[in-house]
Motif scaffolding. Sequence first.
Motif, PDB file in Angstrom:
ATOM      1  N   UNK A 231       0.808  -1.222   0.000  1.00  0.00           N
ATOM      2  CA  UNK A 231       0.000   0.000   0.000  1.00  0.00           C
ATOM      3  C   UNK A 231       0.845   1.279   0.000  1.00  0.00           C
ATOM      4  N   UNK A 232       2.166   1.148   0.111  1.00  0.00           N
ATOM      5  CA  UNK A 232       3.020   2.327   0.215  1.00  0.00           C
ATOM      6  C   UNK A 232       4.136   2.247  -0.820  1.00  0.00           C
ATOM      7  N   UNK A 233       4.745   3.371  -1.167  1.00  0.00           N
ATOM      8  CA  UNK A 233       5.857   3.343  -2.119  1.00  0.00           C
ATOM      9  C   UNK A 233       7.003   2.455  -1.636  1.00  0.00           C
ATOM     10  N   UNK A 234       7.768   1.953  -2.579  1.00  0.00           N
ATOM     11  CA  UNK A 234       8.834   1.001  -2.261  1.00  0.00           C
ATOM     12  C   UNK A 234       9.884   1.591  -1.326  1.00  0.00           C
ATOM     13  N   UNK A 235      10.095   2.912  -1.411  1.00  0.00           N
ATOM     14  CA  UNK A 235      11.126   3.529  -0.572  1.00  0.00           C
ATOM     15  C   UNK A 235      10.561   4.160   0.699  1.00  0.00           C
ATOM     16  N   UNK A 236       9.254   3.982   0.950  1.00  0.00           N
ATOM     17  CA  UNK A 236       8.637   4.563   2.147  1.00  0.00           C
ATOM     18  C   UNK A 236       8.899   3.671   3.352  1.00  0.00           C
ATOM     19  N   UNK A 237       9.054   4.265   4.551  1.00  0.00           N
ATOM     20  CA  UNK A 237       9.338   3.463   5.741  1.00  0.00           C
ATOM     21  C   UNK A 237       8.160   2.588   6.151  1.00  0.00           C
ATOM     22  N   UNK A 238       8.485   1.399   6.647  1.00  0.00           N
ATOM     23  CA  UNK A 238       7.510   0.440   7.162  1.00  0.00           C
ATOM     24  C   UNK A 238       7.726   0.314   8.662  1.00  0.00           C
ATOM     25  N   UNK A 239       6.681   0.566   9.450  1.00  0.00           N
ATOM     26  CA  UNK A 239       6.770   0.577  10.910  1.00  0.00           C
ATOM     27  C   UNK A 239       5.951  -0.581  11.476  1.00  0.00           C
ATOM     28  N   UNK A 240       6.474  -1.220  12.494  1.00  0.00           N
ATOM     29  CA  UNK A 240       5.705  -2.188  13.277  1.00  0.00           C
ATOM     30  C   UNK A 240       5.410  -1.578  14.635  1.00  0.00           C
ATOM     31  N   UNK A 241       4.145  -1.659  15.062  1.00  0.00           N
ATOM     32  CA  UNK A 241       3.742  -1.173  16.384  1.00  0.00           C
ATOM     33  C   UNK A 241       3.098  -2.334  17.121  1.00  0.00           C
ATOM     34  N   UNK A 242       3.643  -2.704  18.282  1.00  0.00           N
ATOM     35  CA  UNK A 242       3.131  -3.839  19.032  1.00  0.00           C
ATOM     36  C   UNK A 242       2.845  -3.479  20.476  1.00  0.00           C
ATOM     37  N   UNK A 243       1.666  -3.882  20.935  1.00  0.00           N
ATOM     38  CA  UNK A 243       1.245  -3.638  22.316  1.00  0.00           C
ATOM     39  C   UNK A 243       1.215  -4.966  23.059  1.00  0.00           C
TER      40      UNK A 243
ATOM     41  N   UNK B  74      11.394  -0.683   9.067  1.00  0.00           N
ATOM     42  CA  UNK B  74      12.368   0.396   9.239  1.00  0.00           C
ATOM     43  C   UNK B  74      12.558   0.717  10.709  1.00  0.00           C
ATOM     44  N   UNK B  75      11.454   0.662  11.483  1.00  0.00           N
ATOM     45  CA  UNK B  75      11.482   0.964  12.911  1.00  0.00           C
ATOM     46  C   UNK B  75      10.403   0.159  13.598  1.00  0.00           C
ATOM     47  N   UNK B  76      10.540   0.014  14.916  1.00  0.00           N
ATOM     48  CA  UNK B  76       9.584  -0.750  15.718  1.00  0.00           C
ATOM     49  C   UNK B  76       9.205   0.092  16.933  1.00  0.00           C
ATOM     50  N   UNK B  77       7.901   0.152  17.231  1.00  0.00           N
ATOM     51  CA  UNK B  77       7.397   0.852  18.410  1.00  0.00           C
ATOM     52  C   UNK B  77       6.696  -0.172  19.290  1.00  0.00           C
ATOM     53  N   UNK B  78       7.058  -0.216  20.576  1.00  0.00           N
ATOM     54  CA  UNK B  78       6.517  -1.203  21.508  1.00  0.00           C
ATOM     55  C   UNK B  78       5.874  -0.499  22.702  1.00  0.00           C
ATOM     56  N   UNK B  79       4.719  -1.013  23.125  1.00  0.00           N
ATOM     57  CA  UNK B  79       4.048  -0.520  24.326  1.00  0.00           C
ATOM     58  C   UNK B  79       3.821  -1.701  25.262  1.00  0.00           C
ATOM     59  N   UNK B  80       4.333  -1.610  26.485  1.00  0.00           N
ATOM     60  CA  UNK B  80       4.233  -2.691  27.462  1.00  0.00           C
ATOM     61  C   UNK B  80       4.578  -4.035  26.828  1.00  0.00           C
ATOM     62  N   UNK B  81       5.735  -4.158  26.163  1.00  0.00           N
ATOM     63  CA  UNK B  81       6.019  -5.367  25.379  1.00  0.00           C
ATOM     64  C   UNK B  81       6.180  -6.609  26.257  1.00  0.00           C
ATOM     65  N   UNK B  82       5.708  -7.724  25.736  1.00  0.00           N
ATOM     66  CA  UNK B  82       5.789  -9.002  26.426  1.00  0.00           C
ATOM     67  C   UNK B  82       7.181  -9.587  26.187  1.00  0.00           C
ATOM     68  N   UNK B  83       8.113  -9.268  27.078  1.00  0.00           N
ATOM     69  CA  UNK B  83       9.484  -9.746  26.949  1.00  0.00           C
ATOM     70  C   UNK B  83       9.796 -10.816  27.994  1.00  0.00           C
ATOM     71  N   UNK B  84       9.497 -10.533  29.250  1.00  0.00           N
ATOM     72  CA  UNK B  84       9.751 -11.500  30.316  1.00  0.00           C
ATOM     73  C   UNK B  84       8.463 -11.833  31.049  1.00  0.00           C
TER      74      UNK B  84
END
Length: 480
Positions: free
Chosen positions: A184-196, A220-230
């Motif tokens: 849905x976005x141009x080939x050179x546009x950033x792709x972001x993952x956001x996970x809660x 390109x970047x990742x945004x995390x909110x209260x990530x399930x790590x441990x």
Amino acid sequence: MFKRWLRRILSAFAFLLLGLILGGAVNAKLSLPDLKPWHRVRLDDVTAATLDRNFTFQDYAEREEQLFAAVRALETRIDRNDRTSVNRYHGGSRSNPQRAEKDWNRSYETEPSTTLRGGALLLHGLTDSPYSMRAMAGVLRDAGFYSLALRVPGHGTVPSGLVTAEWEDWVAAARVGVRHVRSRIPADAPLILVGYSNGGAIALKYTFETLLRQDDPMPSKVVLLSPMIGVTPAARLARWIGMLGMVPYFEKAYWIDVVPEYNPFKYNSFPANAGFQTSRITRALDADLGRIGAAGLGDRLPPILTFLSIVDSTVSARAVVTSLYERLPANGSALVLFDVNHLAGVDEFIQPADLETGQRFIDASPRRYQRVLITNTSRDARDVEARVIDAGVGAVNHLPLGMAWPADVFSLTHIALPFRPDDPLYGYEPGPSSPMVNLGRLSPRGEKGVLTVATDALMRLGANPFFEVVAARTAAFVNR
């Protein structure tokens, strides 16, 4: 002699484990309420086996249509006693999702309000639904990003969907979502993952697997909110207890909690398998980080921005620091911690280790990532500031925020971070009028044993008084 003693020890351990499993199953049968149709029905949701590379988001949406048709059919067959004003599976209830302007349990897309600058995949938490990504989708929309908030398999329909779901299903679905966003976005546009929450674990697992296999679009970047790590190791034992649920006499063994379903966009009942899958995926994340380091690929990890409350009964703030951030390269990552409200008068009742977390977090030792602590300006003020330590330095910058703790709040919670204070469901401030139930403004004070749900569930802070910190830093991060 040694072998004989070893056999005895192993036999004793096996009997002990069997006793714990049987004891847990018996306890579930005797202590949990009767199961309802939404605890027993099995819907045909997608799995990793069906989500191959030819499976598109359009296919995914069509399968969702079938799933929600099955849920609506279930609602017409529920017992008269279950047709209460706050049962989400009763069509006339204030908690029925159909009363909202749209059913936020389903996947949805959000178009940018300005020039298209990139795309994002939003992943919700465990037992949750895409509803929890509404505010973040708005932040990204205003920043010029198209976004897809994906309903993760097993979620948004009936709690029994999580009795059989596995983390591999969730990551496979994320791959379908990423491919759709990329298209849905141009080939050179950033792709972001956001996970809660659990969505954060899914976002990281996708990222790590893609880096190791190099077979799908890399974020390109990742945004995390209260990530399930441990998470607690006890989830593994719950899985063994849950296996006895296959025996009809022990069907309640599938469940850790069986609670009235009064939340339109989140399950209240909790299957043992759900906790087990979080244990599995967090262990897999740790193993992936080890492989990435061994292969010398760490410098290719994308920048990660994380928001987390220092006190969190679901995930460990310490694990996020030690298991993830201390293993990241100097790539522009940042970690934002929300401290407790030191003016609330409850410091003496908080675990000392939690209070020390904030102090250790802003020590003078340089780190490879930026550190931000949102805390009281002083011990006798509700006003808060951001104490910022940039990557590679130890000096603290004090930035006023023009914000303050609500007088009756002593901390954030695991569930609060992605919600605005005026959220129609979880907000504690008056917002737009809604025909739906509001859970955020409940403040139960009265006799014990009267309510059908635990009072701590209703008293837990559901919205973030500092959401604008999340919004501003996320917008700056994705557009940097």
